[in-house]
Scaffold this active site. Structure first.
Site, short mmCIF file in Angstrom:
data_model
loop_
_atom_site.label_atom_id
_atom_site.label_comp_id
_atom_site.label_asym_id
_atom_site.label_seq_id
_atom_site.Cartn_x
_atom_site.Cartn_y
_atom_site.Cartn_z
N ARG A 99 -38.59 0.87 -6.47
CA ARG A 99 -38.42 2.27 -6.05
C ARG A 99 -39.77 2.92 -5.76
NH1 ARG A 99 -36.17 4.74 -10.87
NH2 ARG A 99 -36.11 6.70 -9.72
N ASP B 216 -34.59 -2.44 -15.13
CA ASP B 216 -35.46 -1.30 -14.79
C ASP B 216 -36.86 -1.78 -14.44
OD1 ASP B 216 -35.89 1.59 -14.49
OD2 ASP B 216 -37.27 1.32 -16.17
N SER C 260 -32.61 4.90 -14.87
CA SER C 260 -33.91 4.33 -15.22
C SER C 260 -34.36 4.84 -16.59
CB SER C 260 -34.93 4.72 -14.14
OG SER C 260 -36.23 4.43 -14.55
N HIS D 224 -39.30 11.44 -23.32
CA HIS D 224 -39.57 10.86 -22.00
C HIS D 224 -39.68 12.01 -21.01
CE1 HIS D 224 -39.72 7.03 -19.72
NE2 HIS D 224 -39.41 7.81 -18.70
N LYS E 60 -33.83 2.79 -20.58
CA LYS E 60 -34.98 2.50 -21.47
C LYS E 60 -34.78 3.17 -22.83
CE LYS E 60 -38.37 3.79 -18.50
NZ LYS E 60 -37.80 3.83 -17.15
#
Ligand code: URA
Length: 410
Positions: free
Chosen positions: A168, A161, A183, A82, A187
């Site tokens: 956001r 999220d 966040s 990520h 995930k």
């Protein structure tokens, strides 16, 4: 719980108790707490920060808002990466199918555009028919059949999220370490991974503007991952100029496909291989071979087809979303490119319509930039600095002005 009191407590810089954070997130996820109160808390967190304990509570509350993936005993190693977000960062589009060439499972849950950065889900949705909403069962079946699934948060997986991320994006509350940690890690923990690599960006086009703040973010995410038994690695990467030469949803997919064909910009190919090698069982040489010999492209096609996308159109992707106006920006002098400011390029791309100003805005897949020149390149007077893809002449004119401010030639 009296919601305004919790917001006030954080506004005044006090720590929230685990129960307060969990109740807040549970209330927000089920719709009892409205967006305006969540926005106020997010802004209070943005200004006041959170302790490591509060950040862990927030991450767990967001993880537990939904289901987590469970794998059969026969499952291979489950891995993912990520990024904390950057301009032109289309690494996931190449890396996820590449990793799956190694018989690993890659259950990638990503997000949409966030702040000035583009989002993997928006880019994928530019592929006609591609469905990013998968149930847990569909995701498991696709992992069995293809080895890779690229999906968004859903009402079942990471629902907190899903809502907070979109909020956001349009309330200027993105660049907050605890909100980013919760966040991303909610995930990734929902994916029940064995190994995770985090690409932590710093620089003008990143949420963390300095290397020190990126190091702090990396450390916080690594601590959460390891506490949950995930082999978590972090790699810090600069984000002062856009990654690759394309910025904008369909334009980035086209560039990612170039890398999957063994071509594309060198910086993009290199970072894909570097990050993939962190979690793969094979070495960088083998990963490079799978890009060059079409194996990774085949895996990408299989994934696109499995998610309802038109795999045929991947062969002619630059024709799929033609912009109404394309215009080259020429250099007015000869010299060396000393800066291509990622923040300015990201904002120019948003202004063209590649991102959202309100949560339910439609984005324009066709707009953005390609052929963006790189720092260090020589350019002659009249040479191309970038090509603009815009919805009309006025938008192209504004974008040209913004690009000229972003690119320095000396
Ligand atoms: N990526 C995410 O998923 N969340 C963030 O907050 C930032 C980057």
């Amino acid at each position: 719980m009296h919601v305004p009191t919790v917001i006030e407590k954080k506004r005044e810089g006090q720590s929230l108790a685990d129960g307060e954070i969990r109740d807040f997130i549970a209330g927000y996820t089920c719709g009892d707490i409205p967006d305006y109160q969540m926005s106020a808390l997010a802004m209070a967190i943005y200004f006041q920060g959170m302790t490591a304990e509060e950040t862990a509570s927030l991450t767990h509350a967001m993880l537990e808002s939904g289901e987590v993936f469970e794998y059969p005993d026969t499952a291979p190693l489950v891995v993912d990466k990520h990024s904390t977000g950057g301009i032109g960062d289309k690494v996931s589009l190449v890396l996820a199918p590449l990793l799956a060439c190694d018989e690993l499972w890659v259950p990638m849950i990503s997000g949409r555009g966030l702040g000035i950065t583009g989002g993997t889900l928006d880019k994928l949705e530019s592929i006609p028919g591609f469905d990013v909403s998968r149930s847990r069962e569909q995701a498991m079946q696709q992992l069995e059949e293809v080895g890779v699934v690229m999906m968004g948060q859903t009402p079942e997986v990471c629902p907190a999220d899903k809502r907070l991320y979109a909020l956001r994006d349009v309330t200027a509350t993105v660049p907050s370490q605890p909100l980013i940690v919760a966040s991303i890690m909610s995930k990734k923990l929902a994916e029940s991974l064995n190994r995770l690599v985090l690409d932590v960006k710093h620089g003008s086009g990143a949420f963390m503007k300095t290397r020190e703040s990126a190091e702090s973010l990396a450390g916080a995410m690594q601590a959460v991952g390891e506490a949950m038994g995930v082999d978590t690695r972090t790699v810090l990467n600069p984000m002062d100029q856009p990654l690759g030469q394309a910025v904008g949803n369909a334009l980035e997919v086209a560039e990612a496909l170039d890398v999957l064909r063994g071509a594309g910009p060198a910086d993009l190919r290199q970072i894909v291989i570097e990050l993939a090698a962190e979690v793969s069982e094979v070495d960088a040489g083998q990963l490079a071979d799978w890009l060059d010999d079409g194996t990774a492209l085949q895996k990408c096609r299989a994934m696109v087809a499995a998610q309802g996308g038109d795999a045929e159109c991947l062969d002619r992707y630059d024709e799929v979303h033609p912009a109404a106006v394309t215009r080259e920006v020429m250099s007015d002098r000869s010299g060396v490119v000393t800066a291509v400011d990622a923040d300015r390029v990201g904002r120019a791309s948003l202004a063209l319509g590649a991102g959202r100003a309100c949560a339910d805005d439609e984005i324009d897949f066709s707009v953005g930039f390609d052929r963006l020149i790189k720092v260090g390149a020589d350019v002659a007077a009249g040479g191309v600095l970038a090509r603009i893809h815009a919805a009309d002449d006025d938008a192209a004119m504004v974008a040209e002005q913004q690009l000229r401010e972003a690119i320095e030639v000396e």
